[in-house]
Design a protein around this motif. Structure first.
Motif, PDB file in Angstrom:
ATOM      1  N   LYS A 193       0.855  -1.080   0.042  1.00 26.65           N
ATOM      2  CA  LYS A 193      -0.037   0.002   0.077  1.00 26.65           C
ATOM      3  C   LYS A 193       0.972   1.361   0.036  1.00 26.65           C
ATOM      4  CE  LYS A 193      -3.782  -2.064   2.425  1.00 26.65           C
ATOM      5  NZ  LYS A 193      -4.915  -2.183   3.689  1.00 26.65           N
ATOM      6  N   VAL A 194       1.925   1.202   0.852  1.00 28.18           N
ATOM      7  CA  VAL A 194       3.015   2.289   0.753  1.00 28.18           C
ATOM      8  C   VAL A 194       3.383   2.620  -0.745  1.00 28.18           C
ATOM      9  CG1 VAL A 194       4.784   3.564   1.999  1.00 28.18           C
ATOM     10  CG2 VAL A 194       3.245   2.151   3.373  1.00 28.18           C
ATOM     11  N   ARG A 195       3.932   1.475  -1.265  1.00 35.08           N
ATOM     12  CA  ARG A 195       4.546   1.415  -2.624  1.00 35.08           C
ATOM     13  C   ARG A 195       3.357   2.022  -3.593  1.00 35.08           C
ATOM     14  NH1 ARG A 195       7.247  -4.381  -3.397  1.00 35.08           N
ATOM     15  NH2 ARG A 195       9.119  -3.968  -2.285  1.00 35.08           N
ATOM     16  N   GLN A 196       2.026   2.035  -3.637  1.00 33.15           N
ATOM     17  CA  GLN A 196       1.357   2.459  -4.313  1.00 33.15           C
ATOM     18  C   GLN A 196       0.917   3.882  -4.111  1.00 33.15           C
ATOM     19  OE1 GLN A 196      -2.348   0.462  -5.105  1.00 33.15           O
ATOM     20  NE2 GLN A 196      -1.386  -1.421  -5.970  1.00 33.15           N
ATOM     21  N   ARG A 197       0.995   4.296  -2.668  1.00 35.93           N
ATOM     22  CA  ARG A 197       1.022   5.812  -2.230  1.00 35.93           C
ATOM     23  C   ARG A 197       2.132   6.490  -2.810  1.00 35.93           C
ATOM     24  NH1 ARG A 197       1.147   6.264   3.017  1.00 35.93           N
ATOM     25  NH2 ARG A 197       0.854   8.581   2.999  1.00 35.93           N
ATOM     26  N   LEU A 209      10.721   4.500   2.420  1.00 43.79           N
ATOM     27  CA  LEU A 209      12.095   3.948   3.082  1.00 43.79           C
ATOM     28  C   LEU A 209      11.882   3.104   4.321  1.00 43.79           C
ATOM     29  CD1 LEU A 209      15.136   3.137   2.741  1.00 43.79           C
ATOM     30  CD2 LEU A 209      15.781   5.172   3.610  1.00 43.79           C
ATOM     31  N   ALA A 210      11.169   4.086   5.338  1.00 38.70           N
ATOM     32  CA  ALA A 210      10.849   3.417   6.709  1.00 38.70           C
ATOM     33  C   ALA A 210       9.971   2.249   6.513  1.00 38.70           C
ATOM     34  CB  ALA A 210       9.953   4.676   7.217  1.00 38.70           C
ATOM     35  N   SER A 211       9.048   2.151   5.439  1.00 36.29           N
ATOM     36  CA  SER A 211       8.160   1.024   5.026  1.00 36.29           C
ATOM     37  C   SER A 211       8.976  -0.183   4.879  1.00 36.29           C
ATOM     38  CB  SER A 211       6.888   1.446   4.174  1.00 36.29           C
ATOM     39  OG  SER A 211       6.450   0.180   3.812  1.00 36.29           O
ATOM     40  N   PRO A 487      15.276  -8.849 -17.784  1.00 34.98           N
ATOM     41  CA  PRO A 487      15.061  -8.394 -16.606  1.00 34.98           C
ATOM     42  C   PRO A 487      13.667  -8.443 -15.931  1.00 34.98           C
ATOM     43  CG  PRO A 487      15.121  -6.668 -18.107  1.00 34.98           C
ATOM     44  CD  PRO A 487      15.370  -7.830 -18.987  1.00 34.98           C
ATOM     45  N   GLU A 488      13.358  -8.385 -14.531  1.00 32.00           N
ATOM     46  CA  GLU A 488      12.162  -8.491 -14.056  1.00 32.00           C
ATOM     47  C   GLU A 488      11.661  -7.106 -14.406  1.00 32.00           C
ATOM     48  OE1 GLU A 488      12.157 -11.891 -10.773  1.00 32.00           O
ATOM     49  OE2 GLU A 488      12.263 -10.074 -10.118  1.00 32.00           O
ATOM     50  N   LEU A 489      10.214  -7.090 -14.528  1.00 32.09           N
ATOM     51  CA  LEU A 489       9.770  -5.578 -14.447  1.00 32.09           C
ATOM     52  C   LEU A 489       8.938  -5.520 -13.177  1.00 32.09           C
ATOM     53  CD1 LEU A 489       8.557  -6.032 -18.483  1.00 32.09           C
ATOM     54  CD2 LEU A 489      10.842  -5.173 -17.282  1.00 32.09           C
ATOM     55  N   HIS A 490       9.063  -5.794 -12.183  1.00 34.04           N
ATOM     56  CA  HIS A 490       8.254  -5.763 -10.993  1.00 34.04           C
ATOM     57  C   HIS A 490       8.112  -4.290 -10.625  1.00 34.04           C
ATOM     58  CE1 HIS A 490       6.219  -7.091  -7.622  1.00 34.04           C
ATOM     59  NE2 HIS A 490       7.386  -6.527  -6.692  1.00 34.04           N
ATOM     60  N   SER A 491       9.002  -3.487 -10.702  1.00 32.41           N
ATOM     61  CA  SER A 491       8.760  -1.973 -10.557  1.00 32.41           C
ATOM     62  C   SER A 491       7.755  -1.358 -11.178  1.00 32.41           C
ATOM     63  CB  SER A 491      10.363  -1.116 -10.784  1.00 32.41           C
ATOM     64  OG  SER A 491      10.325  -1.135 -12.179  1.00 32.41           O
ATOM     65  N   LEU A 492       6.905  -1.973 -12.260  1.00 35.06           N
ATOM     66  CA  LEU A 492       5.684  -1.463 -12.852  1.00 35.06           C
ATOM     67  C   LEU A 492       4.726  -1.999 -11.933  1.00 35.06           C
ATOM     68  CD1 LEU A 492       6.454  -2.520 -16.704  1.00 35.06           C
ATOM     69  CD2 LEU A 492       6.929  -0.137 -15.330  1.00 35.06           C
ATOM     70  N   GLY A 497      -1.058  -1.531 -10.515  1.00 34.53           N
ATOM     71  CA  GLY A 497      -2.134  -1.541  -9.588  1.00 34.53           C
ATOM     72  C   GLY A 497      -3.030  -0.393  -9.344  1.00 34.53           C
ATOM     73  N   ILE A 498      -2.505   0.912  -9.570  1.00 36.55           N
ATOM     74  CA  ILE A 498      -3.142   2.182  -9.438  1.00 36.55           C
ATOM     75  C   ILE A 498      -4.072   2.263 -10.630  1.00 36.55           C
ATOM     76  CG2 ILE A 498      -2.808   4.609  -9.750  1.00 36.55           C
ATOM     77  CD1 ILE A 498      -0.137   4.428  -8.480  1.00 36.55           C
ATOM     78  N   LEU A 499      -3.678   2.015 -11.887  1.00 35.12           N
ATOM     79  CA  LEU A 499      -4.811   1.996 -12.899  1.00 35.12           C
ATOM     80  C   LEU A 499      -5.889   1.072 -12.553  1.00 35.12           C
ATOM     81  CD1 LEU A 499      -2.356   1.868 -15.832  1.00 35.12           C
ATOM     82  CD2 LEU A 499      -3.184   3.770 -14.742  1.00 35.12           C
TER      83      LEU A 499
END
Length: 604
Positions: A193-197, A209-211, A487-492, A497-499
């Protein structure tokens, strides 16, 4: 319970398909075994070199009759999952000495962290690192002075690479010794959730970073069910771990006891002992089918659709994605572990874990129960769990029922009737999708394509509002093994998820990979042929209507004439150098396709 008809049919097909290559492999292993302990044939100078630093073990090594255990280690203290291995050589040496043998660190292999390199240039070395690990382990064992080996590795490419090497030395026993998962920290769901925010601009980098540091907070494997923990599952389903050892936390008395027992067990299985069990006999066609069933039943990492094929080929066993798809159709999904659920692997282990699941699958006739394992003949051993009772390691019957049916369920009442993986096919080629984490209403997307040649361009388009409205199939090509190492594209994932969260239908189509923790957005990955190899994905243009359907297995462009266009080209010069990429030119030129394991080794 009789063996399921589909499991039997797929196994028979794999055996028939592999007959020539498997026989050739087993003949090579028999020839290697017949030569006996190689160090007996070394020159006096050679033996002196091999034993010079062995201290109190020198005399036993010179006797030859005492077994010598080789340790191949992926230790480094940058990977939390591998940091606990720092202590293992001492534990192993002491354990083996107590059993009358010797142990030496044969060599180390590299181990990189995909979590560190996600979205970075270093990720382009990640898949290739598997074959580098296999090569490094081969060099470690090439001194040919060992009767058995233990392999210390956990994470994404490390276990598959070590398995490839272990089979090259398949006349020796092999036991894999895990380190275990870190204790539970911030939940994976809260972290996501923090990543999406953050991706939406609603959280600061300091909050992010704290999360992340609250989630990844100590030694051990990351606690979500990604590739690393899928590897650990496979080692139990395929009989190379001690039963119940995969998810015991690091630096605990039980973890240390399992390490000691694993070392002693490896030596007892050598040709010098009474229970000779070479790894060539453990990793047969039935073991690989069991592994695929475990992959489906747990909703495991999509990366294993590449790795298992490469691993199997090293032992003369030929798998294809159709085998995975057919087994998925009859394998119920018995586990919900993040990203397929909210629980982490510690919760999964406490709820009954692998022992419970193996028992359920055996009872349903979905596993071969007559395989060779390091625990003895029969997968029934892996329904037991290890315990320390009065300081002694023992195995007792595992959980006979689920202790939390929100995490693990019986085969008679699964989370879903089919497994977690789907094979896609159509006029765009073949691909795979991890459907276990995708809600049924999101599995089919038919929408206009937006085409990109790298993930940074996708992120830039998102920030510019290019996907602000309407359904979309995002196509990211020139990401295959020949183009840039796949490469993995996990950073997408946060952006996608937002879309989806806005109510848009969204899917990803790529000849690259997603993380083993691929989540709720439907992703057709590992598309073959890849764009650089002339694949139809190289002909798609913006606006083409693309259909991705995880239920029916469809992967197709519906726009008339789309596949009559010339193939697109891409400037890949920036992928050829920096962060070590210049040294992997030979790998990119020789690597095979994803559906044959994306390996540089070809046929063994």
């Amino acid at each position: 319970m009789p063996l399921n008809d589909t499991v039997k049919r797929v196994t028979d097909r794999v055996i028939e398909r592999s007959a020539t290559s498997r026989r050739r492999y087993l003949d090579r292993m028999a020839a290697a075994k017949s030569q006996g302990p190689a160090r007996a044939h070394l020159s006096c100078s050679g033996q002196a070199h091999a034993f010079a630093a062995a201290g109190e073990d020198q005399s036993r090594l010179a006797e030859v009759s005492a077994g010598n255990l080789g340790i191949v280690t992926a230790y480094n203290d940058m990977l939390s999952a591998h940091q606990p291995f720092e202590r293992y050589p001492t534990l192993i040496r002491d354990a083996v000495r107590a059993a009358g043998g010797t142990a030496q660190v044969a060599g180390g292999v590299p181990a990189m962290c995909d979590g560190v390199t996600q979205g970075e240039a270093g990720m382009e070395l990640s898949l290739f690192s598997r074959d580098v690990i296999a090569l490094a382990a081969g060099v470690a064992l090439s001194h040919n002075t060992f009767d058995a080996a233990v392999y210390l590795g956990v994470c994404d490419k490390i276990v598959p690479g070590l398995i490839i090497a272990a089979q090259s030395f398949g006349h020796m026993p092999a036991v894999f010794l895990p380190a275990g998962p870190m204790t539970s920290g911030l939940s994976n769901d809260e972290k996501a959730k923090v990543r999406q925010r953050y991706a939406a601009g609603e959280a600061t980098r300091e909050e992010l970073l704290a999360s992340e540091m609250a989630a990844y907070h100590g030694p051990g494997t990351c606690t979500f069910y990604g590739t690393a923990n899928t590897n650990q599952m496979l080692m139990e389903f395929m009989g190379l771990h001690l039963p119940g050892s995969s998810f015991v936390n690091p630096n605990t008395p039980l973890r240390d006891a399992l390490t000691v027992e694993g070392a002693q067990r490896a030596l007892s299985l050598s040709a010098l002992g009474n229970h000779y069990t070479p790894v060539a006999n453990v990793l047969d066609e039935k073991a690989y089918v069991n592994g695929i069933v475990g992959l489906n039943a747990t909703g495991g990492s999509t990366n294993l659709l590449i790795h298992l094929i490469a691993m199997a080929r090293a032992g003369g066993v030929i798998l294809d994605w159709e085998d995975f798809a057919e087994l998925s159709e009859v394998t119920p999904l018995l586990a919900r572990v993040y990203p397929n659920g909210l629980a982490d692997v510690n919760h999964f282990h406490a709820a009954g874990g692998l022992g419970y699941m193996i028992g359920e699958l055996l009872g349903a006739g979905l596993l071969h129960d007559d395989t060779q394992t390091v625990a003895g003949e029969g997968l029934e051993h892996y329904t037991q769990e290890p315990k320390l009772i009065d300081g002694a390691l023992t195995w007792t019957p595992g959980a006979g029922e689920s202790l939390n049916d929100k995490i693990v369920r019986p085969a008679s009442d699964p989370f879903q009737p089919t497994g977690g993986l789907s094979r896609l096919a159509g006029n765009l080629g073949t691909a795979v999708m991890k459907v276990s984490a995708v809600a049924p209403e999101h599995r089919c997307v038919e929408a206009p394509a937006r085409v990109f040649h790298d993930q940074d361009a996708v992120k830039a388009a998102f920030k510019a509002g290019a996907f602000a409205e309407g359904d979309v199939v995002i196509v990211v090509r020139f990401q295959g093994p020949k183009a840039n190492g796949m490469p993995e594209l996990h950073s997408l994932t946060p952006m996608l998820g937002i879309l989806q969260g806005r109510g848009q239908k969204v899917a990803l189509v790529t000849d690259g990979r997603m993380s083993g923790a691929s989540g709720k957005v439907p992703a057709a990955i590992h598309v073959c042929p890849e764009a650089l190899d002339g694949g139809p994905i190289g002909r798609i243009a913006d606006g083409d209507i693309v259909r991705v359907d995880g239920d029916t297995g469809a992967l197709e462009v519906l726009t008339t004439g789309a596949l009559d266009r010339p193939l697109a080209t891409a400037d890949l010069s920036d992928n050829q150098w920096g962060v070590g990429r210049d040294m992997f030119h030979a790998f990119r030129n020789t690597v095979g396709s994803a559906n044959t394991g994306a390996t540089v080794f070809g046929d063994f």
